[in-house]
Design an enzyme around this catalytic site. Structure first.
Site, PDB file in Angstrom:
ATOM      1  N   TYR A 141       0.849  -1.207   0.000  1.00  0.00           N
ATOM      2  CA  TYR A 141       0.000   0.000   0.000  1.00  0.00           C
ATOM      3  C   TYR A 141       0.883   1.256   0.000  1.00  0.00           C
ATOM      4  O   TYR A 141       0.740   2.143  -0.849  1.00  0.00           O
ATOM      5  CB  TYR A 141      -0.929  -0.026   1.219  1.00  0.00           C
ATOM      6  CG  TYR A 141      -1.601   1.286   1.484  1.00  0.00           C
ATOM      7  CD1 TYR A 141      -2.421   1.866   0.517  1.00  0.00           C
ATOM      8  CD2 TYR A 141      -1.413   1.969   2.692  1.00  0.00           C
ATOM      9  CE1 TYR A 141      -3.032   3.094   0.761  1.00  0.00           C
ATOM     10  CE2 TYR A 141      -2.017   3.172   2.935  1.00  0.00           C
ATOM     11  CZ  TYR A 141      -2.825   3.743   1.970  1.00  0.00           C
ATOM     12  OH  TYR A 141      -3.415   4.957   2.204  1.00  0.00           O
ATOM     13  N   ASN A 170      -3.328   8.396  10.834  1.00  0.00           N
ATOM     14  CA  ASN A 170      -4.501   7.520  10.921  1.00  0.00           C
ATOM     15  C   ASN A 170      -5.808   8.320  10.994  1.00  0.00           C
ATOM     16  O   ASN A 170      -6.135   8.886  12.041  1.00  0.00           O
ATOM     17  CB  ASN A 170      -4.354   6.579  12.113  1.00  0.00           C
ATOM     18  CG  ASN A 170      -3.331   5.496  11.823  1.00  0.00           C
ATOM     19  OD1 ASN A 170      -2.157   5.792  11.568  1.00  0.00           O
ATOM     20  ND2 ASN A 170      -3.756   4.258  11.800  1.00  0.00           N
TER      21      ASN A 170
HETATM   22  N1  UDP Z   1      -5.030  -3.220  14.783  1.00  0.00           N
HETATM   23  C1  UDP Z   1      -5.294  -4.187  15.742  1.00  0.00           C
HETATM   24  N2  UDP Z   1      -6.495  -4.851  15.675  1.00  0.00           N
HETATM   25  C2  UDP Z   1      -7.423  -4.581  14.703  1.00  0.00           C
HETATM   26  C3  UDP Z   1      -7.143  -3.579  13.746  1.00  0.00           C
HETATM   27  C4  UDP Z   1      -5.931  -2.920  13.822  1.00  0.00           C
HETATM   28  O1  UDP Z   1      -4.470  -4.479  16.609  1.00  0.00           O
HETATM   29  O2  UDP Z   1      -8.476  -5.231  14.692  1.00  0.00           O
HETATM   30  C5  UDP Z   1      -3.750  -2.483  14.853  1.00  0.00           C
HETATM   31  C6  UDP Z   1      -2.929  -2.579  13.563  1.00  0.00           C
HETATM   32  O3  UDP Z   1      -2.152  -3.756  13.568  1.00  0.00           O
HETATM   33  C7  UDP Z   1      -2.105  -1.292  13.662  1.00  0.00           C
HETATM   34  C8  UDP Z   1      -3.042  -0.313  14.353  1.00  0.00           C
HETATM   35  O4  UDP Z   1      -4.043  -1.112  15.002  1.00  0.00           O
HETATM   36  O5  UDP Z   1      -0.984  -1.490  14.483  1.00  0.00           O
HETATM   37  C9  UDP Z   1      -3.733   0.639  13.401  1.00  0.00           C
HETATM   38  O6  UDP Z   1      -4.243  -0.135  12.340  1.00  0.00           O
HETATM   39  P1  UDP Z   1      -5.286   0.413  11.291  1.00  0.00           P
HETATM   40  O7  UDP Z   1      -5.628  -0.711  10.369  1.00  0.00           O
HETATM   41  O8  UDP Z   1      -6.408   1.103  11.999  1.00  0.00           O
HETATM   42  O9  UDP Z   1      -4.497   1.562  10.509  1.00  0.00           O
HETATM   43  P2  UDP Z   1      -3.083   1.532   9.729  1.00  0.00           P
HETATM   44  O10 UDP Z   1      -2.077   2.066  10.714  1.00  0.00           O
HETATM   45  O11 UDP Z   1      -2.816   0.140   9.291  1.00  0.00           O
HETATM   46  O12 UDP Z   1      -3.312   2.459   8.593  1.00  0.00           O
END
Ligand code: UDP
Length: 327
Positions: A141, A170
């Site tokens: 991504y 985020n």
């Molecule tokens: N995360 C988590 N459980 C979930 C979804 C996300 O532990 O069900 C963690 C994910 O591994 C990352 C953080 O939360 O470390 C933020 O993830 P998200 O997908 O919201 O945003 P990203 O940082 O990937 O854009």
């Protein structure tokens, strides 16, 4: 003259369309509704349901609406999905953006605000990320977006097509009638809130062995309306002849996954059970922005700085619309 908003029916796109409408700017939305929601766009806004790959339709739209500026949101945005299907991410996020830029050149539209991401940085070497930090994306991504940033720099030098690439940290939060509605949902805050609504039994915590305070990943959470505001300022910057820029948009504060879940518990007064799970592929340990450049160049400052308030705004949306835009 209208602003063309690709992906204007999506989460950040629709918040930006609402902000453009509020300031009386003519706008046309171009979205194939593969991820977005027709109901997220105000009915009075011209809406073209078409694909970015349909370059004839794109060219026609640019000319018909006399477009000089484009805000380009349309993209796939899930880190875990990109690890499994990089082909989809390079095609939709990179190749289709190249087609958009060439259509803009043909139509004489020479200014673009591009949705980039903190994922362009990869594993951080500093606590707070400045825009000059090395760019070594940890997942497809981020790479698909970094490719576009490099294309944009090249197109500016060759063709004078100017850009502002906004690197979102985020995105989260919502308004009473506008919010996050992905299918499937993969993001932390909406998943925590789905547990509080009884739609899931628990939330998984992906990895507790990162080199952070409590071992879970740290992110910088920024309200979608603050992101929307930055797009308007970026359009103004380009309009007054400003140079191409790559700019971070974050709050400058890091919260761990556990801290976010605790905030969600406090806001919803629900225990939100959690379950330990392995690390998710492609996750850097920490992504926290310096937004000094956004302030210096765009005059932008986030208004929503308190994570409790941001999560409360998302909670209001989810409670009112437990099935998202279908409700
Ligand atoms: N995360 C988590 N459980 C979930 C979804 C996300 O532990 O069900 C963690 C994910 O591994 C990352 C953080 O939360 O470390 C933020 O993830 P998200 O997908 O919201 O945003 P990203 O940082 O990937 O854009």
């Amino acid at each position: 003259m209208s602003v063309l908003v690709t992906g204007g029916a999506g989460y950040i796109g629709s918040a930006t369309v609402a902000a453009l409408v509020r300031r009386g700017q003519p706008v046309v939305v171009y979205d194939n509704l593969s991820k977005g929601h027709r109901r997220a766009v105000p009915p009075e806004v011209p809406f073209i349901q078409a694909d970015l790959a349909d370059s004839a339709r794109l060219r026609q739209t640019l000319r018909e609406f006399n477009v000089s500026q484009v805000i380009h949101f349309a993209a796939f945005t899930s880190v875990p999905e990109s690890v499994e299907r990089p082909d989809l991410y390079f095609q939709n996020n990179t190749v289709n953006t190249l087609a958009l830029l060439d259509a803009m050149r043909d139509a004489g539209a020479d200014q673009i605000v591009f949705s980039s991401t903190a994922s362009v940085y990869g594993e951080p070497r500093t606590e707070i990320l400045e825009e000059t930090h090395p760019k070594q994306p940890a997942n497809p991504y981020g790479l698909s977006k970094r490719f576009v940033e490099r294309i944009l720099e090249t197109y500016d030098a060759a063709f004078g097509l100017r850009h502002v690439a906004l690197r979102y940290f985020n995105a989260c939060g919502g308004a009473p009638d506008r919010g996050e509605d992905h299918d499937p949902e993969t993001h932390l805050i909406p998943i925590a809130l789905q547990v509080a609504l009884g739609q899931r039994p628990h939330i998984q915590v992906f990895g507790a062995d990162y080199p952070t305070g409590d071992g879970t990943c740290v992110r910088d959470y920024i309200h979608v309306d603050d992101l929307a505001e930055a797009h308007l300022l970026a359009l103004d910057h380009l309009e007054r002849g400003g140079a191409s820029e790559q700019i971070n948009l974050g709050n400058g504060r890091g919260y761990s996954v556990r801290q976010v879940i605790d905030v969600a518990r406090a806001v919803t007064r629900h225990p939100i059970p959690e379950q330990a799970a392995p690390r998710r592929a492609g996750d850097p340990s920490r992504l926290v922005a310096s937004s000094r450049k956004a302030h210096d160049i765009l005059g932008w400052r986030p208004r929503h700085v308190n994570l409790d308030d941001i999560v409360a705004s998302a909670w209001e949306w989810h409670r009112r619309h437990p099935r998202g835009y279908e409700d």
